[in-house]
Enzyme design. Sequence first.
Site, PDB file in Angstrom:
ATOM      1  N   HIS A  75      55.582   5.990  77.262  1.00 18.12           N
ATOM      2  CA  HIS A  75      54.392   6.799  77.519  1.00 18.12           C
ATOM      3  C   HIS A  75      53.994   7.673  76.337  1.00 18.12           C
ATOM      4  CE1 HIS A  75      52.115   8.360  81.325  1.00 18.12           C
ATOM      5  NE2 HIS A  75      51.298   8.091  80.326  1.00 18.12           N
ATOM      6  N   ASP A 135      51.379   9.237  87.662  1.00 15.83           N
ATOM      7  CA  ASP A 135      52.743   9.277  87.129  1.00 15.83           C
ATOM      8  C   ASP A 135      53.645  10.049  88.088  1.00 15.83           C
ATOM      9  OD1 ASP A 135      55.029   9.466  85.451  1.00 15.83           O
ATOM     10  OD2 ASP A 135      53.788   9.703  83.665  1.00 15.83           O
ATOM     11  N   ASP A 140      55.048  14.937  82.278  1.00 16.86           N
ATOM     12  CA  ASP A 140      54.903  14.677  80.841  1.00 16.86           C
ATOM     13  C   ASP A 140      54.351  15.892  80.106  1.00 16.86           C
ATOM     14  OD1 ASP A 140      55.871  12.178  81.386  1.00 16.86           O
ATOM     15  OD2 ASP A 140      53.938  11.168  81.296  1.00 16.86           O
TER      16      ASP A 140
END
Length: 302
Positions: free
Chosen positions: A104, A126, A130
């Site tokens: 990613h 997701d 992140d």
Amino acid sequence: MTRSVRIIGAPTDYGANRRGVDMGPSAIRYAGLADELVRAGVSTVDAGDVAAPRAEERDPDATAPPAGKAKFLRETEEVCARLADEVAAAIDGGESPLVLGGDHSVAIGTLAGSARDADVGAIWFDAHGDLNTPTTSPSGNVHGMPLAAALGVGEFADLDWAVAPGLRERNVALVGLRSLDSAEKKVIRESDLTAFTMSDIDERGIPDVVEEALAVAGDGTDGVHVSLDLDWLDPKEAPGVGTPVRGGVTYREAHSAMEAVAESGALRSFELVEVNPILDEHNETAALATELAASAFGKRIL
């Protein structure tokens, strides 16, 4: 007018903690991506893969960084700079970029290219946020940092190559969260980001959540970037991912979300990441990725 999709591979595993995800672009292509997109009514051009140094060519000093550092950040920068140029060129040429990861971390490049000369919103499908930085990351793996990088969180604010210039927190929606570090929770609570957990999806249903996410990402922007990490789905649906988390969305929920993206007409750029064929079963996660991409670009049951 037929929509044209430019397929761009980014075969990296620098940001991940398990090998094999660099073969994701090949696995997705092998699973029939081009054919699925044609059935969706779009034309395709495969631009191949951006250059990515092999694992054996990487800086050996970057394999075991000191605490508080991001692993392979220099290599990630090189690949993402190339990818950003490819994505921006595709959009300038009237094509819709479809990026195939890789881990990613490639989203840093996709977003930088998509938001280079435009105001862009983003939907992050997701299990994870992140939103870690080199300082807050427990692992140093950059695949847990791309959204923080694109938004200029923490140390990333000083890295021009990482920040997506036309992306604002208020136009970012995270959908399907179920695994967050404490630092990521703090970032979300103190920011203008919109976050939907799996509990929100359970309570409200996927159509309602995605409709709101699209409204957030599309509010005053020139288009929406969709980042789809296959670990968003439950591991029973997508076993071939590096960081599976139980309790994800179902096959049908995922397709419903992508169909809503297509119906919005706002899709500017799209990426599929974290398909790891080494961990997969009969390439079924890669095949699922092709189906979801086709739904996002307009394929319907009837």
